[in-house]
Design an enzyme around this catalytic site. Structure first.
Site, PDB file in Angstrom:
ATOM      1  N   SER A   1       0.840  -1.186   0.000  1.00 18.41           N
ATOM      2  CA  SER A   1       0.000   0.000   0.000  1.00 18.41           C
ATOM      3  C   SER A   1       0.885   1.250   0.000  1.00 18.41           C
ATOM      4  CB  SER A   1      -0.964  -0.039   1.189  1.00 18.41           C
ATOM      5  OG  SER A   1      -1.949   0.959   1.086  1.00 18.41           O
TER       6      SER A   1
ATOM      7  N   GLU B   1      -7.937  -3.788  -6.689  1.00 17.47           N
ATOM      8  CA  GLU B   1      -7.292  -2.829  -5.786  1.00 17.47           C
ATOM      9  C   GLU B   1      -8.211  -1.678  -5.386  1.00 17.47           C
ATOM     10  OE1 GLU B   1      -4.550  -3.075  -4.306  1.00 17.47           O
ATOM     11  OE2 GLU B   1      -3.105  -4.229  -5.489  1.00 17.47           O
TER      12      GLU B   1
END
Length: 401
Positions: A93, A220
């Site tokens: 991330s 995502e």
């Protein structure tokens, strides 16, 4: 011994080193690595920007914290049995976004080098504006207002005197003011550590490190899109909320490119996931043309963060409790960290077939499971996705990436 340096947080806003057990990495590598997990400042504490910060402070302080830690590793890791010439940095991330930042840091000319290889899981590249652009200056003004420093003759000095709890409250309030799924405390182009937009540096091949392993998740974007807007959202409206400078003509192009992807909410999910996570990963892979490997985590639902339990099993569960899959998926990172090639397998139970370098046919390794619950690990290509990524690369000056 090889050194594995991990940078972990969520959206440059929350998270901490204590959440992740570096011992998991050591065990999975059969004691073949020294693991270092870095803590750095988050939110406005680490990423407050603006001309006043530039004049009398440090821009991208969170990234500079990371660089300081990498320099510490170079100086001291040999005392722990590590080899400073064999450092691999890795994150997920915003941690993976941080990896990208260090890859392009100082126009790829960090000297002496701080790492030899990089790994990223769901690399995060939101809009990254010049430090004195309208958006960073507006955020600085909001923080000043929320902390009672609006009337101070020297706002930065006033901020430094504010109680940490007041700053944290401002941090939360300002962070919540952004468009759903976007975040205000992120890196900026500061002119020194980050000298230009990351996509520009990647296109020019101005990178630190010799090799890259990058993994993205299939979906995502879903976690960052307000799913309650499913009955009202459109691709063109969503993308203009996400990237206000894109313009109507480019928004129409986005609508055309994503028209075949399910319902409008599915298109919004894909726009978020591809523009900010998946496509920037491809741009980074392309900057290492003879030494990059790409994987895709696709275990249903393949959402952002679903893969983390495979890296840190003592901290989080997984969606697929299969020993062969666990060994093979997490093993790719161990193998690459030690040899710069995921085909050099540490664990004989690793069932992953031959990895090709990414630019050989735009190959990537799919990590999925069958309907019958067996591992499905095989090379694939993604032609339509790459076409959409080419569009996002072409408008990087408008998305500020």
């Amino acid at each position: 011994m090889f050194v594995w340096c991990s940078l972990w947080c969520l959206r440059y806003l929350i998270g901490g080193a204590a959440s992740w057990n570096g011992g998991d990495l050591i065990s999975e590598a059969k004691n073949g690595v020294v693991a270092v997990i870095i803590q750095y400042r988050l939110g406005v504490f680490g990423f407050l920007a603006g001309s006043q910060v530039k004049a009398n402070g440090a821009l991208n302080a969170g990234l500079l914290d990371q660089e300081f830690a990498l320099k510490w590793i170079q100086k001291h890791i040999s005392k722990f049995g590590g080899d400073p010439d064999r450092v691999t940095i890795w994150g997920e991330s915003a941690g993976a976004g941080s990896v990208l930042q260090h890859v392009v840091a100082r126009d790829g000319g960090t000297n002496p080098p701080l790492f030899r290889a990089a790994m990223s899981s769901s690399s995060f590249l939101p809009s990254q504006y010049p430090f004195n652009g309208a958006v960073p200056e507006r955020i600085f003004s909001q923080v000043v207002s929320h902390t009672g420093c609006g009337s101070a003759s020297d706002a930065l000095s006033c901020l430094r005197a504010v109680n940490a709890s007041t700053l944290q409250a401002a941090n939360v309030n300002v962070s919540r003011s952004g468009f759903s799924g976007t975040y205000v405390s992120v890196p900026v182009v500061d002119g020194e550590f980050i000298t230009q937009r990351p996509t520009q540096a990647l296109r020019q091949g101005k990178v630190n490190g010799r090799a890259l392993l990058a993994v993205t998740n299939t979906n995502e974007g879903r976690n960052f899109v307000n799913q309650s807007t499913a009955t009202t959202v459109t691709a063109s409206d969503y993308v203009l909320r996400l990237f206000p400078n894109l313009g109507d003509a480019n928004a129409a192009t986005v609508s055309r490119l994503y028209a075949g992807i399910g319902a409008p909410i599915d298109q919004a999910n894909a726009i978020m996931g591809e523009s900010i996570f998946i496509c920037p990963t491809y741009f980074m892979l392309n900057a290492f043309p003879m030494a990059s490997f790409k994987g895709e985590y696709a275990i249903p639902g393949g959402n952002h963060g679903d893969d983390v339990g495979f890296y840190f099993p003592s901290s989080r569960g997984t969606a697929f409790n299969n020993a062969a899959f666990r060994t093979s998926f997490s093993g790719a990172f161990m193998d690459f960290a030690t040899s710069l090639d995921p085909n050099h397998k540490i664990n004989s139970g690793n069932i992953t077939p031959l990895w090709l370098q990414h630019l050989i046919g735009h190959s990537e390794m799919l990590f999925n499971r069958t309907v019958a619950g067996k591992p499905d690990i095989r090379p694939v290509t993604s032609g339509a996705l790459l076409q959409r990524c080419a569009f996002w690369e072409s408008v990087g000056n408008l998305t500020a990436q």
